[in-house]
Design an enzyme around this catalytic site. Sequence first.
Site, mmCIF file in Angstrom:
data_model
loop_
_atom_site.group_PDB
_atom_site.id
_atom_site.type_symbol
_atom_site.label_atom_id
_atom_site.label_comp_id
_atom_site.label_asym_id
_atom_site.label_seq_id
_atom_site.Cartn_x
_atom_site.Cartn_y
_atom_site.Cartn_z
ATOM 1 N N ASP A 208 1.240 43.503 81.760
ATOM 2 C CA ASP A 208 0.448 43.643 82.555
ATOM 3 C C ASP A 208 -0.398 44.974 82.409
ATOM 4 O O ASP A 208 0.345 46.226 82.689
ATOM 5 C CB ASP A 208 1.489 43.996 84.001
ATOM 6 C CG ASP A 208 0.422 43.717 85.441
ATOM 7 O OD1 ASP A 208 -0.408 43.812 85.077
ATOM 8 O OD2 ASP A 208 1.108 43.817 86.385
ATOM 9 N N ALA A 210 -3.191 46.649 84.521
ATOM 10 C CA ALA A 210 -3.732 46.667 85.771
ATOM 11 C C ALA A 210 -4.390 48.058 86.017
ATOM 12 O O ALA A 210 -5.114 48.218 87.165
ATOM 13 C CB ALA A 210 -2.856 46.590 86.891
#
Length: 394
Positions: A208, A210
Amino acid sequence: MFETLKKATLDKIFVLMAEYAADPRDGKIDLGVGVYKDPKGVTPVLNSVRKAEQRILDTAKTKVYKGVVGNKEFSAAVVDLALGGVVDLKRIRCVNGAGGTGALSILMNVLSRARPGGRIFISDPSWPNHWPMAELVGLKPVYYPYFDHQTRLVDFDAMMKVVDGLTPDDTILLHGCCHNPTGANLTPAQWDIVAASLQRTGAFPLVDLAYLGFGDGLEADAYGVRKIVSSVPESMVAFSASKNFGLYRERAGVAIAIAKDSDSADVVSSQMQNVIRATISQTPDHGAEIVRIILEDMDLRAEWEAELKEMRERMQRLRVKLAEAIRQRSNSKDFDFIAEHSGMFSLLGLKPEVVEKLKLEDAVYMINDSRINVAGIPEDRVGELADKMLAAIG
Ligand code: LMR
């Protein structure tokens, strides 16, 4: 029919955001939801974004469908930015996601088709949405140890005890940089160890990503994800442009799948497209097109990188100021870790009643696990914030 439904639990981050908005007190402090704030407390539209947006207004001739995979040039520019050429492009396929969460959701759906009911290991703690997202697609979330609540650093030994025991049927979800919620991150040497472990066990990594560029810089923040995807035959990456481009509500993200070869990549791509078509049919393009324009234009890209640097350095400065203010007042180094963490968040380790007291008595809002968004620290009131925190801790 609706009487058969039970009230669902809403994400605590958005519950807190609503509570903060409804609080009429002057001088309230928002350390809750992870959005960048400038010195005026505003989440700005970046100048590079405004210029790209203007170009779209001036030149766009149509808003016709882009196709299920979305804006391919946006995806290609993101792959270049995040992965920096460490994997042969023949092995990579992308689709746009509605934000980083949309990208994660597509990837998790595909994972669940590949491994129905498979285990997905999530750091303890993690972004509160990871667990329900995994459950929603039928994966089985399991925690792996990550954070040492005493040192407030990564408990790497405990983490590796579990990571080394993963099987080829398991997935591990890794935060590419700027760990949410703790702010404690793996060092390059630790990333190397994780990558070697995944090579050995055959466990599948889902990264992930982000907050690329919010920690130590675009290149430094990309170390982990590049190491992982270049070490194993198959992996996935969910990229978000919400934070680093300040495009929160535009929902710009990319789901990246890296397969062992081009034929396998085509199969994964068809699955990703199938998930999109059956859920939202097409992803939004406005934010994607903004990012494409910025990344493909040398001048705009330089301006964006400068704006990103400014955001990053402001957060680093706020970290140092808060840690210093607490140290001066308490004569202890207990909160020095705030300056050592990186990214947008730090997990302070305060008791829930302290967090509650800060909210109710001082209008200081943080997530109930005591995660703070450092960008929300008001620079001219750092001393006051330190006083309030220390008084609440007692
Ligand atoms: C956060 O963690 O606060 C942000 O990523 C916003 C969100 O969607 O939860």
